[in-house]
Design an enzyme around this catalytic site. Structure first.
Site, PDB file in Angstrom:
ATOM      1  N   ASP A   1       3.528   2.843  -0.534  1.00 56.19           N
ATOM      2  CA  ASP A   1       4.074   4.198  -0.608  1.00 56.19           C
ATOM      3  C   ASP A   1       4.691   4.411  -1.978  1.00 56.19           C
ATOM      4  O   ASP A   1       5.414   3.545  -2.492  1.00 56.19           O
ATOM      5  CB  ASP A   1       5.126   4.411   0.484  1.00 56.19           C
ATOM      6  CG  ASP A   1       5.446   5.881   0.683  1.00 56.19           C
ATOM      7  OD1 ASP A   1       4.566   6.727   0.430  1.00 56.19           O
ATOM      8  OD2 ASP A   1       6.571   6.201   1.091  1.00 56.19           O
TER       9      ASP A   1
ATOM     10  N   TYR B   1       6.486   7.297  -4.998  1.00 54.38           N
ATOM     11  CA  TYR B   1       7.694   8.094  -5.199  1.00 54.38           C
ATOM     12  C   TYR B   1       7.364   9.086  -6.307  1.00 54.38           C
ATOM     13  O   TYR B   1       8.010   9.131  -7.333  1.00 54.38           O
ATOM     14  CB  TYR B   1       8.805   7.126  -5.609  1.00 54.38           C
ATOM     15  CG  TYR B   1      10.223   7.606  -5.624  1.00 54.38           C
ATOM     16  CD1 TYR B   1      10.769   8.328  -4.582  1.00 54.38           C
ATOM     17  CD2 TYR B   1      11.056   7.271  -6.695  1.00 54.38           C
ATOM     18  CE1 TYR B   1      12.092   8.719  -4.603  1.00 54.38           C
ATOM     19  CE2 TYR B   1      12.385   7.644  -6.723  1.00 54.38           C
ATOM     20  CZ  TYR B   1      12.906   8.374  -5.680  1.00 54.38           C
ATOM     21  OH  TYR B   1      14.226   8.753  -5.706  1.00 54.38           O
TER      22      TYR B   1
ATOM     23  N   HIS C   1      11.657  15.521  -5.897  1.00 55.62           N
ATOM     24  CA  HIS C   1      12.267  14.648  -4.888  1.00 55.62           C
ATOM     25  C   HIS C   1      13.097  13.554  -5.541  1.00 55.62           C
ATOM     26  O   HIS C   1      14.248  13.313  -5.145  1.00 55.62           O
ATOM     27  CB  HIS C   1      11.168  14.032  -4.020  1.00 55.62           C
ATOM     28  CG  HIS C   1      11.670  13.039  -3.017  1.00 55.62           C
ATOM     29  ND1 HIS C   1      12.460  13.390  -1.943  1.00 55.62           N
ATOM     30  CD2 HIS C   1      11.484  11.693  -2.924  1.00 55.62           C
ATOM     31  CE1 HIS C   1      12.752  12.303  -1.235  1.00 55.62           C
ATOM     32  NE2 HIS C   1      12.170  11.265  -1.814  1.00 55.62           N
TER      33      HIS C   1
ATOM     34  N   GLU D   1       9.517  12.103   5.906  1.00 53.91           N
ATOM     35  CA  GLU D   1       9.033  12.325   4.550  1.00 53.91           C
ATOM     36  C   GLU D   1       7.634  12.908   4.657  1.00 53.91           C
ATOM     37  O   GLU D   1       6.722  12.257   5.176  1.00 53.91           O
ATOM     38  CB  GLU D   1       9.035  11.042   3.721  1.00 53.91           C
ATOM     39  CG  GLU D   1      10.444  10.544   3.424  1.00 53.91           C
ATOM     40  CD  GLU D   1      10.479   9.453   2.366  1.00 53.91           C
ATOM     41  OE1 GLU D   1       9.391   8.986   1.945  1.00 53.91           O
ATOM     42  OE2 GLU D   1      11.600   9.076   1.962  1.00 53.91           O
TER      43      GLU D   1
ATOM     44  N   GLU E   1       4.203  13.749   3.310  1.00 58.49           N
ATOM     45  CA  GLU E   1       3.421  13.143   2.245  1.00 58.49           C
ATOM     46  C   GLU E   1       1.930  13.350   2.488  1.00 58.49           C
ATOM     47  O   GLU E   1       1.512  13.747   3.574  1.00 58.49           O
ATOM     48  CB  GLU E   1       3.704  11.636   2.170  1.00 58.49           C
ATOM     49  CG  GLU E   1       5.183  11.292   2.096  1.00 58.49           C
ATOM     50  CD  GLU E   1       5.434   9.806   1.881  1.00 58.49           C
ATOM     51  OE1 GLU E   1       4.456   9.056   1.607  1.00 58.49           O
ATOM     52  OE2 GLU E   1       6.604   9.386   1.977  1.00 58.49           O
TER      53      GLU E   1
ATOM     54  N   ASP F   1       6.198   9.526   6.540  1.00 59.25           N
ATOM     55  CA  ASP F   1       6.800   8.216   6.303  1.00 59.25           C
ATOM     56  C   ASP F   1       8.243   8.271   6.799  1.00 59.25           C
ATOM     57  O   ASP F   1       9.157   8.601   6.055  1.00 59.25           O
ATOM     58  CB  ASP F   1       6.741   7.867   4.816  1.00 59.25           C
ATOM     59  CG  ASP F   1       7.225   6.462   4.546  1.00 59.25           C
ATOM     60  OD1 ASP F   1       6.855   5.549   5.297  1.00 59.25           O
ATOM     61  OD2 ASP F   1       7.984   6.271   3.579  1.00 59.25           O
TER      62      ASP F   1
ATOM     63  N   ARG G   1      17.794   6.572   6.968  1.00 58.77           N
ATOM     64  CA  ARG G   1      18.528   6.654   5.705  1.00 58.77           C
ATOM     65  C   ARG G   1      19.770   5.769   5.671  1.00 58.77           C
ATOM     66  O   ARG G   1      20.118   5.254   4.603  1.00 58.77           O
ATOM     67  CB  ARG G   1      18.920   8.113   5.433  1.00 58.77           C
ATOM     68  CG  ARG G   1      17.747   9.067   5.298  1.00 58.77           C
ATOM     69  CD  ARG G   1      16.830   8.711   4.157  1.00 58.77           C
ATOM     70  NE  ARG G   1      15.766   9.704   3.985  1.00 58.77           N
ATOM     71  CZ  ARG G   1      14.766   9.588   3.131  1.00 58.77           C
ATOM     72  NH1 ARG G   1      14.671   8.513   2.366  1.00 58.77           N
ATOM     73  NH2 ARG G   1      13.840  10.521   3.041  1.00 58.77           N
TER      74      ARG G   1
ATOM     75  N   GLN H   1      18.484   2.225   5.255  1.00 55.70           N
ATOM     76  CA  GLN H   1      17.916   2.137   3.916  1.00 55.70           C
ATOM     77  C   GLN H   1      19.004   2.048   2.846  1.00 55.70           C
ATOM     78  O   GLN H   1      18.907   1.247   1.908  1.00 55.70           O
ATOM     79  CB  GLN H   1      17.027   3.359   3.652  1.00 55.70           C
ATOM     80  CG  GLN H   1      16.382   3.388   2.282  1.00 55.70           C
ATOM     81  CD  GLN H   1      15.612   4.683   2.034  1.00 55.70           C
ATOM     82  OE1 GLN H   1      15.548   5.563   2.886  1.00 55.70           O
ATOM     83  NE2 GLN H   1      15.030   4.797   0.856  1.00 55.70           N
TER      84      GLN H   1
ATOM     85  N   LYS I   1      12.306   1.596   6.443  1.00 61.40           N
ATOM     86  CA  LYS I   1      11.001   2.253   6.313  1.00 61.40           C
ATOM     87  C   LYS I   1       9.924   1.638   7.205  1.00 61.40           C
ATOM     88  O   LYS I   1       8.964   2.309   7.583  1.00 61.40           O
ATOM     89  CB  LYS I   1      10.531   2.149   4.855  1.00 61.40           C
ATOM     90  CG  LYS I   1      11.352   2.932   3.865  1.00 61.40           C
ATOM     91  CD  LYS I   1      10.990   4.390   3.885  1.00 61.40           C
ATOM     92  CE  LYS I   1      11.570   5.109   2.683  1.00 61.40           C
ATOM     93  NZ  LYS I   1      11.114   6.520   2.615  1.00 61.40           N
TER      94      LYS I   1
ATOM     95  N   THR J   1       5.061   4.602  10.324  1.00 63.91           N
ATOM     96  CA  THR J   1       4.476   5.575   9.409  1.00 63.91           C
ATOM     97  C   THR J   1       3.350   6.256  10.170  1.00 63.91           C
ATOM     98  O   THR J   1       2.424   5.584  10.633  1.00 63.91           O
ATOM     99  CB  THR J   1       3.916   4.907   8.139  1.00 63.91           C
ATOM    100  OG1 THR J   1       4.965   4.229   7.453  1.00 63.91           O
ATOM    101  CG2 THR J   1       3.288   5.939   7.217  1.00 63.91           C
TER     102      THR J   1
ATOM    103  N   GLU K   1      17.116  15.727   1.644  1.00 63.38           N
ATOM    104  CA  GLU K   1      17.157  16.728   0.573  1.00 63.38           C
ATOM    105  C   GLU K   1      17.478  18.106   1.127  1.00 63.38           C
ATOM    106  O   GLU K   1      18.299  18.831   0.577  1.00 63.38           O
ATOM    107  CB  GLU K   1      15.801  16.817  -0.104  1.00 63.38           C
ATOM    108  CG  GLU K   1      15.421  15.725  -1.042  1.00 63.38           C
ATOM    109  CD  GLU K   1      14.050  16.025  -1.617  1.00 63.38           C
ATOM    110  OE1 GLU K   1      13.976  16.697  -2.661  1.00 63.38           O
ATOM    111  OE2 GLU K   1      13.059  15.603  -1.007  1.00 63.38           O
TER     112      GLU K   1
END
Length: 393
Positions: free
Chosen positions: A106, A108, A113, A179, A181, A213, A217, A220, A233, A237, A338
């Site tokens: 994965d 970034y 972001h 997430e 994606e 994904d 948090r 993490q 994570k 997924t 976010e």
């Protein structure tokens, strides 16, 4: 014989023809192609045993010339009569994970972001790390926990530590996130020591899927220094069941945003592999964000080139994802950390104001892209519901 009904505004017309693995009540999983609201059994329609397999891997490994020829055959087939025994309604089939996932990486790749998370996590420093505009930052995930749309996601457990705590504790994640994606599937493998250049991308990558994904948090945040994401994570997924072939994305290809400084030579190519894809994130049936993939700083071709530049072998079934897709506007942010600015700014979800995911919540992420002659093509959706943690948590 059946003449397939393909509405003029269908996202699954002959311009698309995505592949998936399906089964019916009395059959084993096998490869099909979606046309309108129908699924065509390719083993039955084309008489090729490679499509009688429970994954797309064997077909993907055959390479671009074969992919192109089969797409031509399907296009011709679905515009004529198709045997009744090869046609099923989408509503009557069960979809399965389309590939046996080999490795999962994965990235970034969204500057918006990465900048937002930098401001949240490192408010007294530059939001982007010094390496960010020189290489596609990524991490290795866990291929065994890649699941298809429709499977519940169990709330993960792990160590958590808030700033107010003197020591960590253990329990279910309180800050479970998404997430939004896009993911890309490798068809043609390479040997150890070989590399793939950006302009060789289309010779190796079969197609694209929508990815969620999932991210814990709080787990993490405590674990990621110094080696990056792990348990926060690796628990799940989710990917969409339909794989849109690269050939269907010709009209969606665009330049990436300006890359400054210029990337090193191994990340440069002549081919355009930015993609004009629009996503929509639904939270319990309410659209809360519309992330634009066109804003992604690093292209998937650059991601694959970086993955293999050290000689790491690519395998049939490798999945690599873009990382969270976010645009410059608040309603274009592809993760709830976010969208709610770290939980400080709740968003309206129906009659509620929410920050992170609760048990029973359902998330659906869909995507569309421009097709030829003003059409649009669809990727379908990746959907999942949050299930309570296991009893030992």
């Amino acid at each position: 014989m059946t003449v397939l009904d393909i509405p003029a505004d269908s996202l699954f017309g002959i311009e698309n023809l995505p592949y998936g693995v399906f089964s019916t009540a009395d059959s084993a999983p096998r490869v099909g192609v979606r046309v309108g609201d129908s699924v065509v059994d390719l083993a039955a329609a084309l008489g090729d045993d490679v499509f009688a397999q429970p994954t797309l891997n064997a077909f993907m490994a055959q390479g671009r010339a074969r992919w192109t020829e089969v797409r031509r055959q399907i296009t011709e087939l679905v515009q004529g009569d198709v045997a009744d025994t090869a046609v099923f309604a989408v509503s009557d089939v069960t979809m399965h994970l389309p590939v046996a996932v080999a490795d999962y990486v994965d990235f970034y790749a969204s500057e918006n972001h990465a900048t937002n998370l930098g401001r949240l996590f490192r408010p007294d420093s530059e939001p982007l790390t010094p390496n960010w505009k020189h290489l596609p930052v990524g991490y290795h995930g866990r291929s065994s926990t890649v699941i298809v749309s429709g499977i519940d996601v169990i709330r993960p457990c792990g160590q958590r530590k808030t700033p107010a705590q003197d020591a960590p504790d253990f329990g279910p994640s309180r800050r479970l996130d998404i997430e939004a994606e896009m993911g890309f599937l490798v068809g043609v493998p390479t040997k150890l020591g070989e590399t793939i250049t950006p302009d060789q991308f289309a010779e190796h990558v079969f197609g694209a899927v929508v990815v969620n994904d999932w991210s814990a948090r709080d787990i993490q945040a405590w674990e990621y220094v110094p080696l990056g994401p792990f348990l926060g994570k690796s628990f799940a997924t989710s990917i969409s069941p339909w794989v849109v072939p690269l050939d269907a994305l010709e009209a969606a290809r665009i330049d990436t945003p300006t890359q400054d400084p210029q990337p090193l030579p191994y990340l440069r190519g002549e081919e355009k592999w930015g993609l004009d894809i629009d996503l929509a994130v639904e939270w319990n049936g309410h659209v809360v964000s519309r992330p634009p993939y066109a804003q992604m700083y690093w292209s998937p071709a650059q991601m694959l080139a970086h993955t293999t530049v050290n000689g790491a072998a690519a395998s049939t079934g490798d999945l690599f994802a873009s990382g969270t897709i976010s645009g410059p506007e608040k309603d274009q942010r592809g993760a709830f950390i976010e969208l709610t600015w770290g939980g400080q700014e709740p968003v309206v979800v129906g009659d509620e104001k929410r920050t992170f995911l609760e048990d029973g919540d359902e998330i659906a992420i869909s995507a569309t892209a421009p097709g030829p002659n003003g059409t649009r093509i669809g990727f379908g959706e990746v959907r999942a519901r949050i299930a309570p943690p296991v009893s030992t948590c």
